[in-house]
Design a protein around this motif. Structure first.
Motif, PDB file in Angstrom:
ATOM      1  N   GLU A  77       0.834  -1.196   0.000  1.00 42.30           N
ATOM      2  CA  GLU A  77       0.000   0.000   0.000  1.00 42.30           C
ATOM      3  C   GLU A  77       0.874   1.254   0.000  1.00 42.30           C
ATOM      4  OE1 GLU A  77      -3.281   2.575   0.064  1.00 42.30           O
ATOM      5  OE2 GLU A  77      -3.053   0.474  -0.540  1.00 42.30           O
ATOM      6  N   GLY A  78       1.984   1.204   0.718  1.00 42.19           N
ATOM      7  CA  GLY A  78       2.918   2.318   0.693  1.00 42.19           C
ATOM      8  C   GLY A  78       2.448   3.513   1.512  1.00 42.19           C
ATOM      9  N   SER A 131      12.586  14.219   0.138  1.00 48.91           N
ATOM     10  CA  SER A 131      14.022  13.978   0.011  1.00 48.91           C
ATOM     11  C   SER A 131      14.317  12.496   0.143  1.00 48.91           C
ATOM     12  CB  SER A 131      14.785  14.739   1.105  1.00 48.91           C
ATOM     13  OG  SER A 131      14.455  14.191   2.387  1.00 48.91           O
ATOM     14  N   ALA A 132      15.540  12.129  -0.190  1.00 42.70           N
ATOM     15  CA  ALA A 132      15.983  10.747  -0.007  1.00 42.70           C
ATOM     16  C   ALA A 132      15.906  10.347   1.464  1.00 42.70           C
ATOM     17  CB  ALA A 132      17.405  10.579  -0.522  1.00 42.70           C
ATOM     18  N   GLU A 133      16.157  11.333   2.364  1.00 38.01           N
ATOM     19  CA  GLU A 133      16.089  11.041   3.798  1.00 38.01           C
ATOM     20  C   GLU A 133      14.667  10.703   4.227  1.00 38.01           C
ATOM     21  OE1 GLU A 133      19.742  12.970   2.845  1.00 38.01           O
ATOM     22  OE2 GLU A 133      17.681  13.649   2.481  1.00 38.01           O
ATOM     23  N   GLU A 134      13.691  11.376   3.627  1.00 39.75           N
ATOM     24  CA  GLU A 134      12.287  11.062   3.921  1.00 39.75           C
ATOM     25  C   GLU A 134      11.955   9.632   3.506  1.00 39.75           C
ATOM     26  OE1 GLU A 134       9.063  13.088   4.913  1.00 39.75           O
ATOM     27  OE2 GLU A 134      10.816  13.310   6.206  1.00 39.75           O
ATOM     28  N   VAL A 135      12.450   9.215   2.330  1.00 39.60           N
ATOM     29  CA  VAL A 135      12.238   7.838   1.891  1.00 39.60           C
ATOM     30  C   VAL A 135      12.887   6.873   2.875  1.00 39.60           C
ATOM     31  CG1 VAL A 135      12.699   6.158   0.064  1.00 39.60           C
ATOM     32  CG2 VAL A 135      12.036   8.498  -0.542  1.00 39.60           C
ATOM     33  N   ARG A 136      14.144   7.165   3.253  1.00 40.31           N
ATOM     34  CA  ARG A 136      14.839   6.306   4.215  1.00 40.31           C
ATOM     35  C   ARG A 136      14.079   6.199   5.534  1.00 40.31           C
ATOM     36  NH1 ARG A 136      19.739   9.218   6.626  1.00 40.31           N
ATOM     37  NH2 ARG A 136      17.958  10.242   7.651  1.00 40.31           N
ATOM     38  N   ASP A 137      13.625   7.319   6.053  1.00 40.16           N
ATOM     39  CA  ASP A 137      12.999   7.340   7.376  1.00 40.16           C
ATOM     40  C   ASP A 137      11.617   6.692   7.374  1.00 40.16           C
ATOM     41  OD1 ASP A 137      15.259   8.666   8.180  1.00 40.16           O
ATOM     42  OD2 ASP A 137      14.334  10.667   8.199  1.00 40.16           O
ATOM     43  N   ASN A 138      11.013   6.552   6.190  1.00 43.93           N
ATOM     44  CA  ASN A 138       9.690   5.929   6.082  1.00 43.93           C
ATOM     45  C   ASN A 138       9.756   4.540   5.442  1.00 43.93           C
ATOM     46  OD1 ASN A 138       7.316   7.951   6.831  1.00 43.93           O
ATOM     47  ND2 ASN A 138       8.979   9.150   5.887  1.00 43.93           N
ATOM     48  N   TRP A 139      10.954   3.981   5.369  1.00 45.42           N
ATOM     49  CA  TRP A 139      11.125   2.696   4.674  1.00 45.42           C
ATOM     50  C   TRP A 139      10.242   1.593   5.262  1.00 45.42           C
ATOM     51  CZ3 TRP A 139      12.604   1.845   0.059  1.00 45.42           C
ATOM     52  CH2 TRP A 139      12.923   0.549  -0.373  1.00 45.42           C
ATOM     53  N   LYS A 191       7.303   1.877   6.578  1.00 45.87           N
ATOM     54  CA  LYS A 191       5.931   2.067   6.098  1.00 45.87           C
ATOM     55  C   LYS A 191       5.816   1.726   4.610  1.00 45.87           C
ATOM     56  CE  LYS A 191       4.828   5.761   9.395  1.00 45.87           C
ATOM     57  NZ  LYS A 191       4.474   7.210   9.526  1.00 45.87           N
ATOM     58  N   ILE A 192       6.818   2.122   3.844  1.00 42.04           N
ATOM     59  CA  ILE A 192       6.805   1.845   2.404  1.00 42.04           C
ATOM     60  C   ILE A 192       6.757   0.344   2.141  1.00 42.04           C
ATOM     61  CG2 ILE A 192       8.190   1.988   0.278  1.00 42.04           C
ATOM     62  CD1 ILE A 192       9.241   4.712   1.368  1.00 42.04           C
ATOM     63  N   THR A 193       7.471  -0.429   2.941  1.00 47.53           N
ATOM     64  CA  THR A 193       7.593  -1.872   2.715  1.00 47.53           C
ATOM     65  C   THR A 193       6.641  -2.710   3.555  1.00 47.53           C
ATOM     66  OG1 THR A 193       9.376  -2.010   4.364  1.00 47.53           O
ATOM     67  CG2 THR A 193      10.011  -1.634   2.058  1.00 47.53           C
ATOM     68  N   ASP A 194       5.771  -2.073   4.334  1.00 46.73           N
ATOM     69  CA  ASP A 194       4.798  -2.809   5.153  1.00 46.73           C
ATOM     70  C   ASP A 194       3.889  -3.637   4.247  1.00 46.73           C
ATOM     71  OD1 ASP A 194       2.920  -3.753   6.940  1.00 46.73           O
ATOM     72  OD2 ASP A 194       2.293  -1.772   7.650  1.00 46.73           O
ATOM     73  N   GLU A 195       3.829  -4.941   4.480  1.00 45.32           N
ATOM     74  CA  GLU A 195       3.068  -5.842   3.610  1.00 45.32           C
ATOM     75  C   GLU A 195       1.565  -5.832   3.873  1.00 45.32           C
ATOM     76  OE1 GLU A 195       4.819  -9.693   3.931  1.00 45.32           O
ATOM     77  OE2 GLU A 195       6.801  -9.021   3.258  1.00 45.32           O
ATOM     78  N   THR A 196       1.128  -5.155   4.909  1.00 51.02           N
ATOM     79  CA  THR A 196      -0.295  -5.091   5.217  1.00 51.02           C
ATOM     80  C   THR A 196      -1.071  -4.465   4.060  1.00 51.02           C
ATOM     81  OG1 THR A 196       0.219  -4.817   7.564  1.00 51.02           O
ATOM     82  CG2 THR A 196      -2.017  -4.260   6.862  1.00 51.02           C
ATOM     83  N   GLY A 197      -2.050  -5.185   3.543  1.00 47.50           N
ATOM     84  CA  GLY A 197      -2.888  -4.652   2.479  1.00 47.50           C
ATOM     85  C   GLY A 197      -2.270  -4.668   1.103  1.00 47.50           C
ATOM     86  N   GLN A 198      -1.136  -5.362   0.925  1.00 48.83           N
ATOM     87  CA  GLN A 198      -0.516  -5.405  -0.397  1.00 48.83           C
ATOM     88  C   GLN A 198      -1.422  -6.099  -1.401  1.00 48.83           C
ATOM     89  OE1 GLN A 198       3.205  -7.402   0.264  1.00 48.83           O
ATOM     90  NE2 GLN A 198       2.317  -9.443   0.230  1.00 48.83           N
ATOM     91  N   LYS A 199      -1.286  -5.740  -2.671  1.00 51.17           N
ATOM     92  CA  LYS A 199      -2.185  -6.241  -3.709  1.00 51.17           C
ATOM     93  C   LYS A 199      -1.413  -6.660  -4.954  1.00 51.17           C
ATOM     94  CE  LYS A 199      -6.256  -3.473  -2.459  1.00 51.17           C
ATOM     95  NZ  LYS A 199      -7.236  -2.462  -2.946  1.00 51.17           N
TER      96      LYS A 199
END
Length: 301
Positions: free
Chosen positions: A254-255, A264-272, A274-282
């Motif tokens: 879901e991301g 920024s790249a730091e925002e992506v790093r700090d939210n990794w 959440k980005i990779t959480d498998e809950t609700g993936q489709k």
């Protein structure tokens, strides 16, 4: 439920001189299909060639009371593929099924692999699926009926050391399938992929005999036959081996929406996490669904 039959149907099976292709061809014939047995007859690395293997399978089919013709064209040769399709149409007037099974191996680690070996394997597996499909595509569309089964591999889906060429080709086939499944829907042309684990000449040196005995090609064929049937789904990756079957899917999480301000790249790093959480993936059926999700998240959904 009634048995799956192919009476009146015509099938082309590439790489059908042995192994998986032979089993697919024989089983389709047992169930009433008229079969074109295609095989170049080359060695495992694609060198050499001869049509003896395809003729032998034709004789097996005839001994079962079925109808079959042999074809020795390379699936990478435009003229040969065109001739295979023309001969089929001249013989039976229709083509209902294509099983793209032909393949070769030229395994080496990427650092040691020559580019011609990469290109050759890519050509046989990927273009060797595309070219026969292209040759039968309008025939199937005009009939408003067609079933195509292409052959992928766990090496493409997940990777395997020493098979960068083979893996790239096998996952490329999935990308091809994912668009063709959309374009064929309105004309009842379904395309699916099988990812087999089977004892063939490609795998005989990789596993002990006791394991190979459990991995007979005929344990994969029932899944392929179903994917050739009128009830077949479309756009599926069926994994099969030793009598076991499963569905492989490309899924997306879901991301998280990070916004535009201060991105920024730091925002992506700090939210990794959440980005990779498998809950609700489709698993999406078409690429536009990904874009729809991003617009939804941008709108706060």
């Amino acid at each position: 439920m009634s048995d799956i039959r192919f009476d009146g149907k015509v099938a082309i099976v590439t790489g059908a001189g042995g192994g998986l292709g032979r089993q697919h061809a024989l089983e389709l014939a047992r169930r009433g299909a008229k079969v074109v047995v295609n095989d170049l007859g080359g060695s495992m690395d694609g060198s050499g060639g001869g049509s003896e293997a395809s003729h032998a399978v034709v004789e097996e089919i005839k001994a079962l009371g079925g109808e079959a013709i042999a074809n020795g064209s390379s699936v990478t040769d435009d003229a040969g593929v065109a001739r295979m399709v023309k001969d089929t149409m001249d013989q039976w007037g229709r083509i209902d099924i294509l099983i793209a099974n032909a393949g070769v191996l030229r395994d080496k680690s990427f650092s040691k692999m020559d580019l011609p070996d990469f290109e050759f394997v890519l050509g046989v597996h990927l273009l060797g699926t595309v070219k026969p499909t292209k040759a039968v595509w309008e025939i199937m569309r005009e009939q408003n009926y067609g079933r195509i089964v292409c052959t992928t591999s766990s090496s493409g889906l997940y990777g395997n050391f020493g098979q960068s060429n083979y893996g790239a080709a096998k996952l490329g086939i999935i990308g091809f399938m994912n668009t063709i499944k959309l374009e064929g829907q309105k004309n009842n042309v379904h395309i699916n992929a099988v990812s087999p684990v089977a004892a063939t000449r490609m795998t005989e040196g990789l596993m002990p005999p006791a394991v190979l005995e459990k991995l007979k090609p005929e344990y994969v064929t029932p899944g392929v036959v179903y994917l050739c049937s009128e009830e077949a789904p479309t756009g599926c990756i069926l994994t099969a081996g030793a009598g076991a079957f499963a569905l492989a899917r490309i899924v997306e999480t879901e991301g998280v929406y990070l916004g535009e301000d201060g991105l920024s790249a730091e925002e992506v790093r700090d939210n990794w996490a959440k980005i990779t959480d498998e809950t609700g993936q489709k698993a999406y059926f078409a690429g536009g669904e990904q874009g729809q999700k991003f617009f939804r998240k941008m709108s706060g959904g």
